[in-house]
Write a protein that holds these residues in place. Structure first.
Motif, PDB file in Angstrom:
ATOM      1  N   VAL A  36      58.440   3.993  -5.114  1.00 55.78           N
ATOM      2  CA  VAL A  36      59.074   3.315  -3.981  1.00 55.78           C
ATOM      3  C   VAL A  36      60.069   2.312  -4.547  1.00 55.78           C
ATOM      4  CG1 VAL A  36      58.717   1.744  -2.040  1.00 55.78           C
ATOM      5  CG2 VAL A  36      57.082   3.563  -2.465  1.00 55.78           C
ATOM      6  N   GLN A  37      61.294   2.363  -4.029  1.00 61.64           N
ATOM      7  CA  GLN A  37      62.312   1.372  -4.376  1.00 61.64           C
ATOM      8  C   GLN A  37      62.758   0.683  -3.100  1.00 61.64           C
ATOM      9  OE1 GLN A  37      65.730   2.915  -6.381  1.00 61.64           O
ATOM     10  NE2 GLN A  37      64.606   3.377  -8.247  1.00 61.64           N
ATOM     11  N   VAL A  38      63.006  -0.617  -3.207  1.00 58.79           N
ATOM     12  CA  VAL A  38      63.538  -1.386  -2.085  1.00 58.79           C
ATOM     13  C   VAL A  38      64.852  -1.998  -2.540  1.00 58.79           C
ATOM     14  CG1 VAL A  38      63.150  -3.295  -0.491  1.00 58.79           C
ATOM     15  CG2 VAL A  38      61.204  -1.912  -1.264  1.00 58.79           C
ATOM     16  N   ARG A  39      65.902  -1.711  -1.810  1.00 62.83           N
ATOM     17  CA  ARG A  39      67.222  -2.276  -2.102  1.00 62.83           C
ATOM     18  C   ARG A  39      67.584  -3.221  -0.969  1.00 62.83           C
ATOM     19  NH1 ARG A  39      70.410   1.778  -5.711  1.00 62.83           N
ATOM     20  NH2 ARG A  39      68.617   2.839  -6.632  1.00 62.83           N
ATOM     21  N   LEU A  40      67.723  -4.483  -1.306  1.00 66.35           N
ATOM     22  CA  LEU A  40      67.978  -5.520  -0.314  1.00 66.35           C
ATOM     23  C   LEU A  40      69.471  -5.661  -0.049  1.00 66.35           C
ATOM     24  CD1 LEU A  40      65.455  -8.132  -1.709  1.00 66.35           C
ATOM     25  CD2 LEU A  40      65.099  -6.540   0.183  1.00 66.35           C
ATOM     26  N   HIS A  41      69.822  -5.901   1.229  1.00 68.33           N
ATOM     27  CA  HIS A  41      71.222  -6.134   1.600  1.00 68.33           C
ATOM     28  C   HIS A  41      71.762  -7.348   0.858  1.00 68.33           C
ATOM     29  CE1 HIS A  41      71.246  -3.156   4.729  1.00 68.33           C
ATOM     30  NE2 HIS A  41      70.379  -3.797   5.500  1.00 68.33           N
ATOM     31  N   ASP A  42      73.026  -7.295   0.492  1.00 65.38           N
ATOM     32  CA  ASP A  42      73.724  -8.440  -0.101  1.00 65.38           C
ATOM     33  C   ASP A  42      73.016  -9.010  -1.325  1.00 65.38           C
ATOM     34  OD1 ASP A  42      75.650  -8.253   1.938  1.00 65.38           O
ATOM     35  OD2 ASP A  42      74.426  -9.482   3.260  1.00 65.38           O
ATOM     36  N   SER A  43      72.336  -8.159  -2.081  1.00 65.33           N
ATOM     37  CA  SER A  43      71.624  -8.611  -3.265  1.00 65.33           C
ATOM     38  C   SER A  43      71.611  -7.497  -4.309  1.00 65.33           C
ATOM     39  CB  SER A  43      70.188  -8.996  -2.904  1.00 65.33           C
ATOM     40  OG  SER A  43      69.474  -9.324  -4.074  1.00 65.33           O
ATOM     41  N   PRO A  44      71.788  -7.856  -5.558  1.00 66.41           N
ATOM     42  CA  PRO A  44      71.703  -6.834  -6.603  1.00 66.41           C
ATOM     43  C   PRO A  44      70.259  -6.503  -6.985  1.00 66.41           C
ATOM     44  CG  PRO A  44      72.223  -8.947  -7.583  1.00 66.41           C
ATOM     45  CD  PRO A  44      72.201  -9.142  -6.087  1.00 66.41           C
ATOM     46  N   VAL A  45      69.303  -7.139  -6.338  1.00 71.97           N
ATOM     47  CA  VAL A  45      67.887  -6.966  -6.662  1.00 71.97           C
ATOM     48  C   VAL A  45      67.371  -5.628  -6.129  1.00 71.97           C
ATOM     49  CG1 VAL A  45      65.570  -7.873  -6.261  1.00 71.97           C
ATOM     50  CG2 VAL A  45      67.464  -9.434  -6.667  1.00 71.97           C
TER      51      VAL A  45
ATOM     52  N   GLN B 133      55.664   5.381   8.434  1.00 75.14           N
ATOM     53  CA  GLN B 133      56.626   6.333   7.889  1.00 75.14           C
ATOM     54  C   GLN B 133      56.619   6.289   6.355  1.00 75.14           C
ATOM     55  OE1 GLN B 133      60.591   5.656   9.345  1.00 75.14           O
ATOM     56  NE2 GLN B 133      61.279   7.696   8.782  1.00 75.14           N
ATOM     57  N   VAL B 134      56.586   5.094   5.770  1.00 76.19           N
ATOM     58  CA  VAL B 134      56.517   4.950   4.318  1.00 76.19           C
ATOM     59  C   VAL B 134      55.211   5.535   3.792  1.00 76.19           C
ATOM     60  CG1 VAL B 134      56.376   3.326   2.392  1.00 76.19           C
ATOM     61  CG2 VAL B 134      58.028   2.926   4.215  1.00 76.19           C
ATOM     62  N   CYS B 135      54.101   5.183   4.427  1.00 78.30           N
ATOM     63  CA  CYS B 135      52.783   5.675   3.990  1.00 78.30           C
ATOM     64  C   CYS B 135      52.707   7.195   4.045  1.00 78.30           C
ATOM     65  CB  CYS B 135      51.676   5.069   4.838  1.00 78.30           C
ATOM     66  SG  CYS B 135      51.456   3.313   4.565  1.00 78.30           S
ATOM     67  N   ASP B 136      53.231   7.780   5.107  1.00 79.13           N
ATOM     68  CA  ASP B 136      53.235   9.239   5.219  1.00 79.13           C
ATOM     69  C   ASP B 136      54.066   9.874   4.113  1.00 79.13           C
ATOM     70  OD1 ASP B 136      51.608   9.122   7.449  1.00 79.13           O
ATOM     71  OD2 ASP B 136      53.241   9.465   8.889  1.00 79.13           O
ATOM     72  N   GLU B 137      55.200   9.273   3.805  1.00 77.83           N
ATOM     73  CA  GLU B 137      56.090   9.836   2.788  1.00 77.83           C
ATOM     74  C   GLU B 137      55.468   9.778   1.391  1.00 77.83           C
ATOM     75  OE1 GLU B 137      59.244  11.750   1.127  1.00 77.83           O
ATOM     76  OE2 GLU B 137      58.845  11.514   3.251  1.00 77.83           O
ATOM     77  N   ILE B 138      54.795   8.668   1.068  1.00 80.16           N
ATOM     78  CA  ILE B 138      54.239   8.540  -0.285  1.00 80.16           C
ATOM     79  C   ILE B 138      52.804   9.030  -0.384  1.00 80.16           C
ATOM     80  CG2 ILE B 138      55.841   6.684  -0.889  1.00 80.16           C
ATOM     81  CD1 ILE B 138      53.582   4.681  -0.536  1.00 80.16           C
ATOM     82  N   GLY B 139      52.229   9.400   0.759  1.00 75.40           N
ATOM     83  CA  GLY B 139      50.907  10.019   0.743  1.00 75.40           C
ATOM     84  C   GLY B 139      49.739   9.066   0.570  1.00 75.40           C
TER      85      GLY B 139
ATOM     86  N   ILE C 135      63.538   3.377  -0.362  1.00 75.13           N
ATOM     87  CA  ILE C 135      63.698   4.736  -0.858  1.00 75.13           C
ATOM     88  C   ILE C 135      62.332   5.161  -1.373  1.00 75.13           C
ATOM     89  CG2 ILE C 135      64.908   6.235  -2.483  1.00 75.13           C
ATOM     90  CD1 ILE C 135      67.110   3.937  -2.455  1.00 75.13           C
ATOM     91  N   ALA C 136      61.710   6.104  -0.662  1.00 72.24           N
ATOM     92  CA  ALA C 136      60.336   6.495  -0.965  1.00 72.24           C
ATOM     93  C   ALA C 136      60.278   7.951  -1.409  1.00 72.24           C
ATOM     94  CB  ALA C 136      59.460   6.299   0.266  1.00 72.24           C
ATOM     95  N   SER C 137      59.514   8.195  -2.453  1.00 75.37           N
ATOM     96  CA  SER C 137      59.236   9.556  -2.908  1.00 75.37           C
ATOM     97  C   SER C 137      57.742   9.651  -3.181  1.00 75.37           C
ATOM     98  CB  SER C 137      60.043   9.887  -4.164  1.00 75.37           C
ATOM     99  OG  SER C 137      59.542   9.188  -5.280  1.00 75.37           O
ATOM    100  N   VAL C 138      57.274  10.809  -3.580  1.00 78.82           N
ATOM    101  CA  VAL C 138      55.849  10.973  -3.851  1.00 78.82           C
ATOM    102  C   VAL C 138      55.407  10.207  -5.094  1.00 78.82           C
ATOM    103  CG1 VAL C 138      55.637  13.183  -2.668  1.00 78.82           C
ATOM    104  CG2 VAL C 138      56.239  13.141  -5.084  1.00 78.82           C
TER     105      VAL C 138
ATOM    106  N   MET D 220      63.058  10.086   0.748  1.00 77.74           N
ATOM    107  CA  MET D 220      63.353   9.670   2.093  1.00 77.74           C
ATOM    108  C   MET D 220      63.878   8.235   2.064  1.00 77.74           C
ATOM    109  SD  MET D 220      60.756   9.091   5.289  1.00 77.74           S
ATOM    110  CE  MET D 220      61.067  10.637   6.086  1.00 77.74           C
ATOM    111  N   ILE D 221      64.877   7.964   2.857  1.00 73.79           N
ATOM    112  CA  ILE D 221      65.436   6.620   2.972  1.00 73.79           C
ATOM    113  C   ILE D 221      65.078   6.064   4.347  1.00 73.79           C
ATOM    114  CG2 ILE D 221      67.539   5.240   3.033  1.00 73.79           C
ATOM    115  CD1 ILE D 221      68.762   7.291   1.096  1.00 73.79           C
ATOM    116  N   ILE D 222      64.487   4.886   4.338  1.00 72.57           N
ATOM    117  CA  ILE D 222      64.090   4.214   5.581  1.00 72.57           C
ATOM    118  C   ILE D 222      64.868   2.902   5.655  1.00 72.57           C
ATOM    119  CG2 ILE D 222      62.176   3.180   6.846  1.00 72.57           C
ATOM    120  CD1 ILE D 222      60.379   5.130   5.103  1.00 72.57           C
ATOM    121  N   GLU D 223      65.683   2.768   6.682  1.00 71.98           N
ATOM    122  CA  GLU D 223      66.469   1.552   6.889  1.00 71.98           C
ATOM    123  C   GLU D 223      65.611   0.521   7.623  1.00 71.98           C
ATOM    124  OE1 GLU D 223      69.908   1.021   6.351  1.00 71.98           O
ATOM    125  OE2 GLU D 223      70.425   3.010   5.614  1.00 71.98           O
TER     126      GLU D 223
END
Length: 75
Positions: free
Chosen positions: A17-26, A65-71, A11-14, A1-4
């Motif tokens: 969790v990945q976090v992609r920041l705007h305007d950053s390669p981090v 929403q994140v907590c529900d997605e990752i359980g 980007i959350a899965s079971v 699931m992708i949460i903006e």
């Protein structure tokens, strides 16, 4: 699931969790076992092994929403 959110995308899965920041390669990444959700501060916190980061979200609804997605439960 992708949460903006205002700072980027979560980007959350079971398993992970990945976090992609705007305007950053981090990309912040953590296994679900290392994630905590803190509703009082609206924060997603990763703390385990060599991983340590914290991210403030825009709303409690996003956090739930994140907590529900990752359980996991939020504190």
């Amino acid at each position: 699931m992708i949460i903006e959110f205002s700072k980027g995308k979560i980007i959350a899965s079971v398993n992970e969790v990945q976090v992609r920041l705007h305007d950053s390669p981090v990309i912040l990444s953590a296994m679900v076992d290392d994630i905590q959700c803190r509703a009082s501060a609206i924060m997603l916190v990763a703390d385990g092994g060599s991983v340590r980061w914290a991210l403030t979200l825009d709303s409690v609804a996003q956090l739930i929403q994140v907590c529900d997605e990752i359980g996991i439960e939020y504190q």
